[in-house]
Design a protein around this motif. Structure first.
Motif, mmCIF file in Angstrom:
data_model
loop_
_atom_site.group_PDB
_atom_site.id
_atom_site.type_symbol
_atom_site.label_atom_id
_atom_site.label_comp_id
_atom_site.label_asym_id
_atom_site.label_seq_id
_atom_site.Cartn_x
_atom_site.Cartn_y
_atom_site.Cartn_z
ATOM 1 N N VAL A 15 -1.357 -11.318 89.363
ATOM 2 C CA VAL A 15 -0.980 -9.944 89.051
ATOM 3 C C VAL A 15 -2.179 -9.202 88.478
ATOM 4 O O VAL A 15 -2.888 -9.732 87.607
ATOM 5 C CB VAL A 15 0.185 -9.897 88.045
ATOM 6 C CG1 VAL A 15 0.482 -8.457 87.625
ATOM 7 C CG2 VAL A 15 1.428 -10.557 88.628
ATOM 8 N N GLU A 16 -2.411 -7.992 88.964
ATOM 9 C CA GLU A 16 -3.519 -7.163 88.489
ATOM 10 C C GLU A 16 -2.962 -5.784 88.133
ATOM 11 O O GLU A 16 -2.430 -5.088 89.004
ATOM 12 C CB GLU A 16 -4.590 -7.053 89.578
ATOM 13 C CG GLU A 16 -5.857 -6.378 89.140
ATOM 14 C CD GLU A 16 -6.940 -6.409 90.226
ATOM 15 O OE1 GLU A 16 -7.913 -5.647 90.089
ATOM 16 O OE2 GLU A 16 -6.786 -7.178 91.192
ATOM 17 N N GLU A 17 -3.065 -5.403 86.882
ATOM 18 C CA GLU A 17 -2.554 -4.103 86.437
ATOM 19 C C GLU A 17 -3.692 -3.091 86.429
ATOM 20 O O GLU A 17 -4.514 -3.063 85.508
ATOM 21 C CB GLU A 17 -1.897 -4.225 85.060
ATOM 22 C CG GLU A 17 -0.649 -5.092 85.069
ATOM 23 C CD GLU A 17 0.070 -5.103 83.737
ATOM 24 O OE1 GLU A 17 0.672 -4.081 83.366
ATOM 25 O OE2 GLU A 17 0.018 -6.148 83.059
ATOM 26 N N ARG A 18 -3.710 -2.274 87.478
ATOM 27 C CA ARG A 18 -4.732 -1.225 87.630
ATOM 28 C C ARG A 18 -4.226 -0.176 88.603
ATOM 29 O O ARG A 18 -3.255 -0.385 89.336
ATOM 30 C CB ARG A 18 -6.050 -1.824 88.126
ATOM 31 C CG ARG A 18 -5.998 -2.383 89.546
ATOM 32 C CD ARG A 18 -7.399 -2.629 90.097
ATOM 33 N NE ARG A 18 -7.389 -3.252 91.413
ATOM 34 C CZ ARG A 18 -7.246 -2.589 92.574
ATOM 35 N NH1 ARG A 18 -7.050 -1.269 92.583
ATOM 36 N NH2 ARG A 18 -7.275 -3.254 93.734
ATOM 37 N N SER A 19 -4.905 0.957 88.602
ATOM 38 C CA SER A 19 -4.508 2.039 89.500
ATOM 39 C C SER A 19 -5.022 1.796 90.912
ATOM 40 O O SER A 19 -5.991 1.045 91.121
ATOM 41 C CB SER A 19 -5.049 3.369 88.975
ATOM 42 O OG SER A 19 -4.559 3.640 87.674
ATOM 43 N N PHE A 20 -4.369 2.431 91.876
ATOM 44 C CA PHE A 20 -4.821 2.346 93.266
ATOM 45 C C PHE A 20 -4.541 3.679 93.955
ATOM 46 O O PHE A 20 -3.701 4.468 93.515
ATOM 47 C CB PHE A 20 -4.142 1.193 94.013
ATOM 48 C CG PHE A 20 -2.630 1.251 94.008
ATOM 49 C CD1 PHE A 20 -1.937 1.988 94.962
ATOM 50 C CD2 PHE A 20 -1.897 0.558 93.053
ATOM 51 C CE1 PHE A 20 -0.548 2.037 94.965
ATOM 52 C CE2 PHE A 20 -0.503 0.604 93.039
ATOM 53 C CZ PHE A 20 0.168 1.341 93.997
ATOM 54 N N SER A 21 -5.281 3.929 95.032
ATOM 55 C CA SER A 21 -5.145 5.182 95.782
ATOM 56 C C SER A 21 -4.201 4.993 96.962
ATOM 57 O O SER A 21 -3.840 3.864 97.325
ATOM 58 C CB SER A 21 -6.516 5.636 96.290
ATOM 59 O OG SER A 21 -6.995 4.707 97.267
ATOM 60 N N ILE A 22 -3.843 6.096 97.594
ATOM 61 C CA ILE A 22 -3.028 6.023 98.816
ATOM 62 C C ILE A 22 -3.815 5.321 99.918
ATOM 63 O O ILE A 22 -3.250 4.501 100.665
ATOM 64 C CB ILE A 22 -2.594 7.431 99.262
ATOM 65 C CG1 ILE A 22 -1.547 7.999 98.301
ATOM 66 C CG2 ILE A 22 -2.035 7.389 100.684
ATOM 67 C CD1 ILE A 22 -0.216 7.266 98.300
ATOM 68 N N ASP A 23 -5.111 5.594 100.018
ATOM 69 C CA ASP A 23 -5.927 4.933 101.043
ATOM 70 C C ASP A 23 -5.908 3.413 100.854
ATOM 71 O O ASP A 23 -5.772 2.657 101.827
ATOM 72 C CB ASP A 23 -7.375 5.437 100.986
ATOM 73 C CG ASP A 23 -7.530 6.831 101.577
ATOM 74 O OD1 ASP A 23 -6.596 7.290 102.271
ATOM 75 O OD2 ASP A 23 -8.576 7.466 101.327
ATOM 76 N N GLU A 24 -6.034 2.969 99.605
ATOM 77 C CA GLU A 24 -6.007 1.529 99.357
ATOM 78 C C GLU A 24 -4.631 0.962 99.673
ATOM 79 O O GLU A 24 -4.507 -0.135 100.219
ATOM 80 C CB GLU A 24 -6.378 1.225 97.909
ATOM 81 C CG GLU A 24 -6.484 -0.266 97.625
ATOM 82 C CD GLU A 24 -6.915 -0.610 96.213
ATOM 83 O OE1 GLU A 24 -7.186 -1.796 95.955
ATOM 84 O OE2 GLU A 24 -6.965 0.307 95.366
ATOM 85 N N ALA A 25 -3.592 1.719 99.346
ATOM 86 C CA ALA A 25 -2.229 1.264 99.624
ATOM 87 C C ALA A 25 -1.989 1.138 101.126
ATOM 88 O O ALA A 25 -1.356 0.179 101.588
ATOM 89 C CB ALA A 25 -1.223 2.227 99.009
ATOM 90 N N GLN A 26 -2.504 2.092 101.892
ATOM 91 C CA GLN A 26 -2.315 2.047 103.346
ATOM 92 C C GLN A 26 -3.038 0.864 103.978
ATOM 93 O O GLN A 26 -2.634 0.381 105.045
ATOM 94 C CB GLN A 26 -2.804 3.354 103.973
ATOM 95 C CG GLN A 26 -1.905 4.549 103.673
ATOM 96 C CD GLN A 26 -2.476 5.853 104.187
ATOM 97 O OE1 GLN A 26 -3.703 6.059 104.193
ATOM 98 N NE2 GLN A 26 -1.614 6.759 104.618
ATOM 99 N N ALA A 27 -4.078 0.377 103.321
ATOM 100 C CA ALA A 27 -4.836 -0.773 103.843
ATOM 101 C C ALA A 27 -4.338 -2.100 103.267
ATOM 102 O O ALA A 27 -4.875 -3.160 103.609
ATOM 103 C CB ALA A 27 -6.319 -0.599 103.525
#
Length: 287
Positions: free
Chosen positions: A226-238
């Motif tokens: 588990v990693e608690e950090r923010s992510f972007s939509i681009d990262e989510a789509q990949a």
């Protein structure tokens, strides 16, 4: 047959329950709420919801109207009176009705809080068609106030977000601030990348989900990273997978973000496994 609801110490038929037009929950959205799931007539994660209710009330300088034991008794009484097997119990506490509209908080000594609880039947709550097929989400700007960690009844923008998603042929929306996903309209958001579960860290920017806490605990117990950090939509789509968690949806896979399919475009193994673990463990621990 009308449901039995709870209002300020009384159990009433729903069509007899009345709240003042001067109640600050109605006029100012001056209130907080919790939703607890019921599986097999038992309450899921009740202690966590009770603790978060206290946290929300204290953050808004509101008194805690009932002890955790008293709240538990009310929840169980509503389950019994409404013969609720699977479903939800909604709890709302507002600052009450001082007698006229005013921006200044009323005197708590003379204005008792308004406490409302009611049930919503959801037969076969753990058997979700959405979980089987996965959700499609869109991204929208997060324009809410800065204390999203307080579970207030200010739900207009999340409701608008769900309507935006519906208009786009999607199931829900993920909110984005400064290029990074905060959360869903009524849930916490996650992606799975390189075998790691990634979700935004706790702060004032997101709701401190009770289901989120349980799922992350179960994930670590199952030796998932588990990693608690923010992510972007681009990262989510990949990402390999994505999913959401909430008290009413448990763990539900996301298979498409802004029209881009994730992985094979079907629920992935991590989300499916976490949903199974969460439901099994929640049934064991339910009150």
């Amino acid at each position: 047959m009308a449901r039995t609801v709870y209002l300020n110490g009384d159990y009433l038929p729903e069509d007899e329950a009345r709240v003042s037009i001067f109640d600050r929950g109605f006029l100012m959205a001056d209130g907080v709420y919790e939703v607890t799931s019921v599986l097999g007539g038992k309450l899921v994660d009740f202690p966590g919801h009770a603790r978060r209710l206290t946290r929300s009330l204290e953050a808004l300088d509101m008194a805690v109207p009932l002890t955790e034991a008293a709240l538990l008794e009310i929840h169980r009484e509503l389950v019994a009176r409404n013969a609720l097997d699977d479903g939800l119990i909604y709890l709302q506490v507002t600052r009450g009705a001082p007698g006229d509209r005013d921006f200044i908080f009323p005197d708590p000594e003379t204005t008792p809080l308004t406490v409302v609880l009611f049930t919503q039947a959801k037969p076969n709550l753990a058997e979700s068609a959405e979980a089987e097929r996965g959700l499609k989400v869109i991204s929208i700007d997060d324009i809410r106030w800065g204390r999203r960690d307080i579970k207030t009844v200010q739900l207009l923008y999340p409701s608008m977000g769900k309507m935006m998603a519906k208009a786009a042929g999607a199931d829900d929306a993920w909110m984005v601030e400064q290029g990074l996903v905060t959360e869903g309209t009524s849930n916490n958001a996650y992606i799975v990348k390189d075998g790691r579960i990634i979700t935004r860290a706790l702060s004032n920017d997101i709701l401190h989900g009770i289901t989120r806490a349980a799922v992350l605990r179960f994930a670590e117990e199952a030796q998932m990273k588990v990693e608690e950090r923010s992510f972007s939509i681009d990262e989510a789509q990949a990402a390999e997978e994505a999913f959401i968690t909430s008290a009413s949806s448990f763990v539900t896979p996301v298979v498409q973000i802004d029209g881009v399919a994730l992985g094979a475009g079907a629920p992935g193994p991590v989300a499916k496994r976490l949903r199974q673990i969460y439901i099994e463990e929640s049934r064991k621990a339910a009150l």
